[in-house]
Scaffold this motif. Structure first.
Motif, mmCIF file in Angstrom:
data_model
loop_
_atom_site.group_PDB
_atom_site.id
_atom_site.type_symbol
_atom_site.label_atom_id
_atom_site.label_comp_id
_atom_site.label_asym_id
_atom_site.label_seq_id
_atom_site.Cartn_x
_atom_site.Cartn_y
_atom_site.Cartn_z
ATOM 1 N N ARG A 144 0.429 2.309 -8.047
ATOM 2 C CA ARG A 144 -0.065 2.244 -6.676
ATOM 3 C C ARG A 144 0.195 0.848 -6.122
ATOM 4 N NH1 ARG A 144 -6.100 3.553 -6.944
ATOM 5 N NH2 ARG A 144 -5.940 2.531 -8.979
ATOM 6 N N ASP A 145 1.131 0.747 -5.210
ATOM 7 C CA ASP A 145 1.474 -0.526 -4.574
ATOM 8 C C ASP A 145 1.080 -0.439 -3.106
ATOM 9 O OD1 ASP A 145 2.515 -2.856 -3.622
ATOM 10 O OD2 ASP A 145 4.581 -2.488 -4.256
ATOM 11 N N TYR A 146 -0.203 -0.704 -2.830
ATOM 12 C CA TYR A 146 -0.723 -0.501 -1.485
ATOM 13 C C TYR A 146 -0.275 -1.579 -0.498
ATOM 14 C CZ TYR A 146 -3.553 3.365 -3.193
ATOM 15 O OH TYR A 146 -3.958 4.576 -3.725
ATOM 16 N N GLY A 147 0.483 -2.539 -0.962
ATOM 17 C CA GLY A 147 1.134 -3.469 -0.037
ATOM 18 C C GLY A 147 2.228 -2.772 0.758
ATOM 19 N N LYS A 148 2.585 -1.532 0.326
ATOM 20 C CA LYS A 148 3.595 -0.725 1.023
ATOM 21 C C LYS A 148 2.973 0.451 1.775
ATOM 22 C CE LYS A 148 7.245 -1.788 -2.326
ATOM 23 N NZ LYS A 148 8.201 -1.233 -3.307
ATOM 24 N N CYS A 149 1.652 0.490 1.849
ATOM 25 C CA CYS A 149 0.964 1.638 2.449
ATOM 26 C C CYS A 149 0.853 1.488 3.968
ATOM 27 C CB CYS A 149 -0.417 1.782 1.838
ATOM 28 S SG CYS A 149 -1.395 3.123 2.548
#
Length: 321
Positions: A182-187
């Motif tokens: 989960r890479d929420y910097g890309k969300c």
């Protein structure tokens, strides 16, 4: 005296299916072109029937429209505001413009604000879209450093903004399990993963939107690590994510090492061997090894969804003695 059974009939039983009533047609104009579609069709559906391209991020044909990204807005003659094409139904006599100056200006601003705050480097087609609309996200200043405490933001409690930086959602990548990252910097908060995990498909409800305003983010209950959450690791959130914020760990590790090469991969459809449902698997193969499993969105059985075995249970094929 025993009863004699009648001979079995060779006639095959065919279940009756309820016939859907034909929907009346609706006539409208899109970018000057006349089109006729069934009542209830969205503006986006009518555009697609004409071959008119309308950009989207939060829309997917297998999910309920949530109108989150506002990238698909179009101008309807006589309307005060721009309309989301993904959910607005067509109306008789409607005149729609998909490329008016007002529409293009709105899309440019949406794209710039997204690109200034989110890492869109793994979003397919985004570079071309930013160029098409002449976006310049750098004009908002240098990016703020990653925030390791973003998961703990409390609604209604905001720190003063730092004028030296543009606000971003940059944060450390979550590596808390062996199956996906989960890479929420890309969300971009498209809500697709929430819909797929919830009522639209899985009904697990392991994730939801937490926080308000710029602090809004996808989260497990109370930001619990994924192994301790309600997640069943079906990976259906990965299947619908448009930006690569959710990614199978195998793919993430290969991208990190520079060995991921989608251009050289082959894709082969097969049937999942784990149960009798008969889900279609699309196996993505690179250099003689399976690197990812997906399922076609148009498949009537899966609609792109799989369980943990179908999506991640192929690693034994690559095992070497």
């Amino acid at each position: 005296m025993s009863a004699t059974l009648p001979p079995s009939s060779a006639t095959t039983f065919v279940p009756l299916r309820r016939r859907e009533a034909a929907r009346p047609s609706v006539s409208l104009r899109i970018d000057g072109m006349p089109v006729e579609v069934p009542a209830g069709t969205t503006i986006l559906g009518a555009c697609q029937s004409l071959g008119v391209e309308v950009p989207t991020l939060c829309w997917l044909e297998t999910l309920t429209p949530v109108n989150a990204c506002r990238l698909c807005v179009v101008e309807v003659e006589g309307a005060r505001v721009l309309a989301p094409a993904c959910s607005r139904a067509v109306e008789p006599g409607m005149t729609v413009s998909t490329q008016s100056p007002r529409v293009r200006h709105s899309r440019k601003l949406v794209l710039e604000l997204l690109a200034s705050s989110v890492d869109l480097s793994t979003t397919p087609g985004m570079d071309a879209l930013l160029a098409e609309y002449g976006c310049d996200p750098e004009r908002y200043g240098p990016p703020a450093p990653p925030d390791a405490h973003r998961d703990r933001a409390v609604a209604g409690h905001h720190a003063p903004p730092d004028p030296r930086f543009r606000a971003t959602v940059a944060q450390p990548v979550k590596l808390d399990n062996d199956l996906y990252v989960r890479d929420y910097g890309k969300c971009v908060l498209c809500y697709k993963c929430v819909e797929a995990c919830g009522e639209d498909h899985q009904n697990t409800f392991a994730i939801a939107i937490a926080g308000r305003g710029f602090d809004a983010r996808v989260s497990t209950e109370l930001a619990t690590p994924l192994p301790d959450s309600a997640c069943v690791y079906c990976g259906n959130c990965i299947a619908v994510c448009p930006t690569g914020a959710l990614m199978a760990r195998t793919e993430w590790e290969m991208r990190a090492s520079g060995t991921w090469n989608a251009a050289t991969q082959s894709a082969t459809d097969t049937i999942c061997p784990y149960c009798g449902v008969g889900c279609t698997l699309t196996l993505h193969v690179q250099d003689g090894a399976i690197v990812k499993a997906t399922s076609p969105l148009e498949n009537a059985i899966t609609l792109g969804n799989l369980c943990i075995k179908g999506r991640f249970g192929w690693r034994f094929v690559n095992a070497r003695g």
